[in-house]
Design an enzyme around this catalytic site. Structure first.
Site, PDB file in Angstrom:
ATOM      1  N   ASP A  51       1.104   6.827 -28.661  1.00  0.00           N
ATOM      2  CA  ASP A  51       0.631   5.910 -27.631  1.00  0.00           C
ATOM      3  C   ASP A  51       0.514   6.614 -26.292  1.00  0.00           C
ATOM      4  O   ASP A  51       1.517   7.054 -25.721  1.00  0.00           O
ATOM      5  CB  ASP A  51       1.605   4.737 -27.540  1.00  0.00           C
ATOM      6  CG  ASP A  51       1.144   3.658 -26.579  1.00  0.00           C
ATOM      7  OD1 ASP A  51      -0.016   3.701 -26.146  1.00  0.00           O
ATOM      8  OD2 ASP A  51       1.947   2.762 -26.278  1.00  0.00           O
TER       9      ASP A  51
ATOM     10  N   ASP B  11      -6.851   4.406 -23.088  1.00  0.00           N
ATOM     11  CA  ASP B  11      -5.619   4.021 -23.774  1.00  0.00           C
ATOM     12  C   ASP B  11      -5.820   4.059 -25.282  1.00  0.00           C
ATOM     13  O   ASP B  11      -6.742   3.442 -25.808  1.00  0.00           O
ATOM     14  CB  ASP B  11      -5.205   2.617 -23.329  1.00  0.00           C
ATOM     15  CG  ASP B  11      -3.895   2.162 -23.939  1.00  0.00           C
ATOM     16  OD1 ASP B  11      -3.008   3.021 -24.141  1.00  0.00           O
ATOM     17  OD2 ASP B  11      -3.751   0.963 -24.208  1.00  0.00           O
TER      18      ASP B  11
END
Length: 456
Positions: A132, A334
């Protein structure tokens, strides 16, 4: 096929595979991005290969039930809401709260996530973790699970069986650094540092802060990685063991391994469950064709990777969107957000142009937050207009066809973009639109790059 369109053919390709690939890539793309994609080590290589855990190319691991498309999009919105909250308040909303973590199950951390299987400990034990770019702390579940552990794919890591594990003292400088990485003040248990991290969906992990050897590939390992050894973990994380933080914070794996890899990593997310991609640390294998755009640091969200959108085109026609619409709040890239979020003004222009060029196809009901949908169930072929994003530094990203549509079966195929609540919210360039690109993070150099054809 015209120069302004990408074509999707509902039939067999020369290799006889397109029918299956198309079904997975387009007809059920929404299901695919909901399911977990695994990154597996390539023997004797420096890259970690990506294949889909529910796809035809991967069958060595147990299958888990995939969430519905509605669940995927709801979870995605939860993540987006958390990102906006962190940025609007100058930090994580939990930053001022206590380290006490509520005993409440939450929805999954992000959705449509990709994960990497790496080795922890000596001897190494494989653990599959979400990677992430919007998080910093790396953590995995650990025995003896003093409070609670959820079910995961591999056996839960046992630090007492590793000769390279050690606890971090609660009086150490490393322990105090957890505040910026987690948004919570660490605590102490018998002189051992205790971390606590909670995500916007109320998922959480609490445990001992330790050091351990992590094996990334058959030839690459890193000693004394600071990580969380979770003893109390709740949330719908699927069957992964934890999370790998690739943010900018000093506690992220990117920063910790900076002397080895120079704060440089890249990945390629595959277009479908029938294809493979990779995650890599270091510059080796970076394509010469990568186009770079500056990546800045924002004091309100110092862990995020900010990039600058300067324009969008649909079918070769540049949209009339004032540059201030993108520059006011900025944009982050992201890996954990599925659907790209745009300022409403920009999204409205994109939607209008796309609908005009798709007017010959029957429409379908909206799919959760996706409001521009079509019924392709009776079509033998479909041509969709190309969508290009322009970033600072004269970087032009021609979105792959797999990043333009998101579907819930052939009768409900939708434009894979969504608007923010208002133009003042930060835009997010999500993982659906990143598919097939070699996405390069040159953190030390202050830039993010895109290379076409990084994987299929």
């Amino acid at each position: 096929m015209s120069t302004s369109c990408s074509s999707i053919l509902f039939g067999f390709s020369l290799c006889g595979f397109l029918l299956c690939s198309l079904k997975l890539c387009y007809a059920f793309e929404g299901r695919e991005t909901a399911e977990t994609t695994l990154l597996h080590r390539v023997p004797n290589g420096k890259h970690m290969q990506v294949v889909h855990s529910h796809g035809p190319c991967f069958s060595s691991h147990g299958k888990s039930t995939a969430p519905t498309v509605a669940q995927v999009l709801a979870q995605d919105q939860s993540r987006v809401d958390t990102i906006h909250s962190r940025l609007s308040t100058g930090g994580d909303p939990l930053r001022a709260s206590s380290a006490t973590i509520p005993g409440k199950s939450g929805r999954s951390l992000g959705s449509g996530n990709y994960v990497v299987t790496v080795g922890f400990g000596t001897p190494k034990r494989d653990q599959t973790v979400i990677f992430d770019t919007g998080s910093d702390l790396t953590w995995i579940q650990c025995q003896p699970c003093v409070k609670s552990c959820y079910k995961q794919q591999e056996p839960i890591f046992n630090p007492s069986s590793s000769t390279s594990y050690s606890n971090v003292s609660c009086t150490s400088a490393q322990c105090s650094q957890l505040t910026s990485a987690t948004g919570n003040t660490p605590s102490c248990s018998s002189s051992t540092c205790v971390y606590g991290i909670q995500y916007g969906d109320q998922s959480y992990s609490v445990g001992f802060f330790g050091r351990e050897r992590i094996t990334l590939t058959s030839t690459d390992a890193y000693d004394n990685l600071l990580f969380g050894c979770g003893q109390n973990n709740r949330g719908l994380f699927g069957q992964v063991a934890g999370l790998m933080g690739l943010g900018r914070d000093p506690m992220s794996i990117v920063s910790q391994t900076s002397q080895k890899y120079g704060k440089f990593f890249s990945y390629c997310l595959p277009s479908s469950s029938a294809s493979a991609g990779y995650l890599a640390f270091g510059r080796e294998g970076t394509s010469d064709s990568v186009q770079y755009t500056p990546s800045s640091i924002n004091s309100q969200g110092p862990s995020f990777y900010f990039i600058g959108i300067t324009g969008i085109s649909v079918g070769g026609q540049k949209l009339s969107i004032p540059s201030s619409i993108f520059s006011n709040a900025g944009t982050i890239i992201d890996s954990g957000t599925v659907i790209t979020r745009l300022p409403p003004t920009a999204y409205s222009a994109l939607r209008t142009a796309f609908r005009q060029q798709m007017s010959s196809y029957p429409t379908a009901p909206a799919l959760s937050l996706l409001d521009t949908c079509y019924d392709f169930s009776q079509a033998t072929s479909v041509s969709i207009p190309k969508i290009n994003f322009y970033f600072s530094g004269n970087t032009n990203v021609d979105i792959d066809a797999s990043g333009i549509l998101y579907a819930n079966g052939l009768s409900q195929v939708c434009l894979a973009f969504a608007p923010n609540s208002n133009d003042g919210d930060v835009a997010i360039f999500g993982n659906t639109q990143q598919k097939t690109f070699q996405v390069v993070y040159d953190v030390a150099g202050g830039q993010v790059g895109f290379g076409a054809g990084g994987c299929k």
